[in-house]
Write an enzyme that holds these catalytic residues in place. Structure first.
Site, mmCIF file in Angstrom:
data_model
loop_
_atom_site.group_PDB
_atom_site.id
_atom_site.type_symbol
_atom_site.label_atom_id
_atom_site.label_comp_id
_atom_site.label_asym_id
_atom_site.label_seq_id
_atom_site.Cartn_x
_atom_site.Cartn_y
_atom_site.Cartn_z
ATOM 1 N N LYS A 85 36.089 -15.037 -22.834
ATOM 2 C CA LYS A 85 37.116 -16.127 -22.913
ATOM 3 C C LYS A 85 38.424 -15.735 -22.800
ATOM 4 O O LYS A 85 39.304 -16.557 -22.579
ATOM 5 C CB LYS A 85 36.699 -16.779 -24.514
ATOM 6 N N ASP A 86 38.684 -14.331 -22.778
ATOM 7 C CA ASP A 86 40.142 -13.869 -22.458
ATOM 8 C C ASP A 86 40.436 -13.966 -20.990
ATOM 9 O O ASP A 86 41.686 -13.714 -20.643
ATOM 10 C CB ASP A 86 40.322 -12.652 -23.255
ATOM 11 N N ARG A 133 42.594 -24.793 -28.789
ATOM 12 C CA ARG A 133 41.278 -25.384 -29.084
ATOM 13 C C ARG A 133 40.947 -25.503 -30.392
ATOM 14 O O ARG A 133 40.776 -26.737 -30.904
ATOM 15 C CB ARG A 133 40.220 -24.500 -28.054
ATOM 16 N N ARG A 134 40.961 -24.386 -31.363
ATOM 17 C CA ARG A 134 40.753 -24.559 -32.806
ATOM 18 C C ARG A 134 41.950 -25.307 -33.408
ATOM 19 O O ARG A 134 41.264 -26.298 -34.298
ATOM 20 C CB ARG A 134 40.601 -23.275 -33.355
ATOM 21 N N ARG A 151 48.101 -14.913 -34.940
ATOM 22 C CA ARG A 151 47.858 -14.020 -33.990
ATOM 23 C C ARG A 151 47.544 -12.358 -34.629
ATOM 24 O O ARG A 151 47.788 -12.196 -35.614
ATOM 25 C CB ARG A 151 48.932 -13.658 -32.768
ATOM 26 N N ARG A 157 44.214 -10.532 -39.226
ATOM 27 C CA ARG A 157 44.272 -11.831 -39.753
ATOM 28 C C ARG A 157 43.638 -12.024 -41.162
ATOM 29 O O ARG A 157 44.038 -12.842 -41.846
ATOM 30 C CB ARG A 157 43.432 -12.857 -38.464
ATOM 31 N N CYS A 244 45.709 -21.063 -21.936
ATOM 32 C CA CYS A 244 46.305 -20.880 -23.065
ATOM 33 C C CYS A 244 46.993 -22.094 -23.554
ATOM 34 O O CYS A 244 47.329 -22.192 -24.829
ATOM 35 C CB CYS A 244 46.725 -19.362 -23.550
#
Length: 309
Positions: A85-86, A133-134, A151, A157, A244
């Protein structure tokens, strides 16, 4: 006869290293090679070094791959391991995603401090997430919640959460599984209600297109159902110019030679949503993803994307 160690490039986070070691272990098993025939090469990327701003402000997904891809292109690395996904949808000339390992859990997870679930968080709570998205999906379900950019590596996190900077954060279940941290999850989110990022949960291996030897080695560990599903999802993303800067979700499921894809695009505030579903044969994975992207773009209209792509 292989005599020099194969050089596997990776970022240096605990999650990236876990993924590189899984790749090495699968290659060892597939080819009967000892561990000393592999060298895991750790590189620091711009995306790792700059953590105080959103990716969309500093250049997007390629910031996690550029340094690795430069060494792939120059021949200093034989392959590079990434979270799929990156990966940008357009890769440097001469490189491709040769193999995908079996996909892990695609779901997102809530790690709540003041309440266990997204819907149980108090009115006006603060949630930290680096994913547009989140962020958009959270705002769609809970418009009252304040979402801030959050981030850093998983451990960073979680430390910020423990310090009380936010009431909850969201992370990918696959990454938590690979780090042995699934026990901290307070809610597993249903993909039907909270769909994942395209390619979430899949580890990919990038190499030079013309390196016949490395491509043959990687073919032995390529998981075809994951390859087909992620190919479809990445084609959907590419058709939408996904980066992004765009809240986009997509998930393809395979069953034999059948493929079922569902996708979603949202405005950053989560208030306008367009969904698409399509099915066909796995052999048409890329075409199906592209068609779904073109159709949802047509449904949304050009005005939908103005100001946020």
């Amino acid at each position: 006869m292989q005599t020099k160690p194969l050089r596997i490039g990776t970022r240096g986070s605990p999650l990236a290293l876990a993924q590189a070691h899984e790749t090495r272990d699968r290659l060892m098993a597939a080819h009967g090679l000892p561990a000393e025939m592999f060298e895991i090469v750790v590189l620091s990327t711009t995306g790792d070094r700059v953590t105080d701003r959103a990716l969309s402000e500093i250049g997007g997904k390629g910031l996690f791959t550029q340094e690795l891809e430069e060494q792939l292109t120059s021949g200093e690395l034989d392959m590079a391991v990434h979270s799929s996904k990156d990966m940008p949808t357009v890769l440097p000339d001469g490189l491709h995603l040769s193999a995908f390992l079996p996909r892990a859990d695609v779901r997102d997870a809530v790690i709540g401090r003041s309440a266990p679930t997204l819907m149980a968080l108090p009115h006006g709570a603060t949630v930290g997430s680096s994913s547009l998205r989140r962020q958009a999906l959270i705002r769609r379900l809970r418009p009252d919640i304040t979402v801030i950019t959050f981030r850093g590596q998983v451990e960073t996190r979680l430390r910020k959460l423990a310090e009380g900077q936010v009431d909850a954060t969201l992370l990918a279940v696959a990454g938590l599984n690979r780090l042995g941290k699934t026990g901290i999850v307070t809610e597993f989110l249903d993909p039907a209600e909270f769909p994942p990022a395209p390619a979430q949960g899949a580890i990919c291996i990038e190499c030079r297109i013309d390196d016949i030897r490395i491509n043959a080695l990687l073919d032995a560990v390529n998981h075809r159902p994951t390859y087909d599903a992620v190919t479809c999802e990445r084609a959907f993303l590419a058709a939408l110019d996904g980066s992004c800067r765009t809240p986009i979700a997509g998930l393809a499921l395979t069953e034999g030679d059948a493929l079922f894809f569902s996708g979603m695009i949202l405005t950053p505030d989560g208030q306008t949503v367009h969904r698409i579903a399509i099915d066909g044969k796995t052999a048409e994975a890329a075409n199906l993803g592209r068609k779904a992207g073109e159709e949802v773009r047509a449904i949304a209209g050009s005005g939908f994307f103005e100001g946020w792509i």
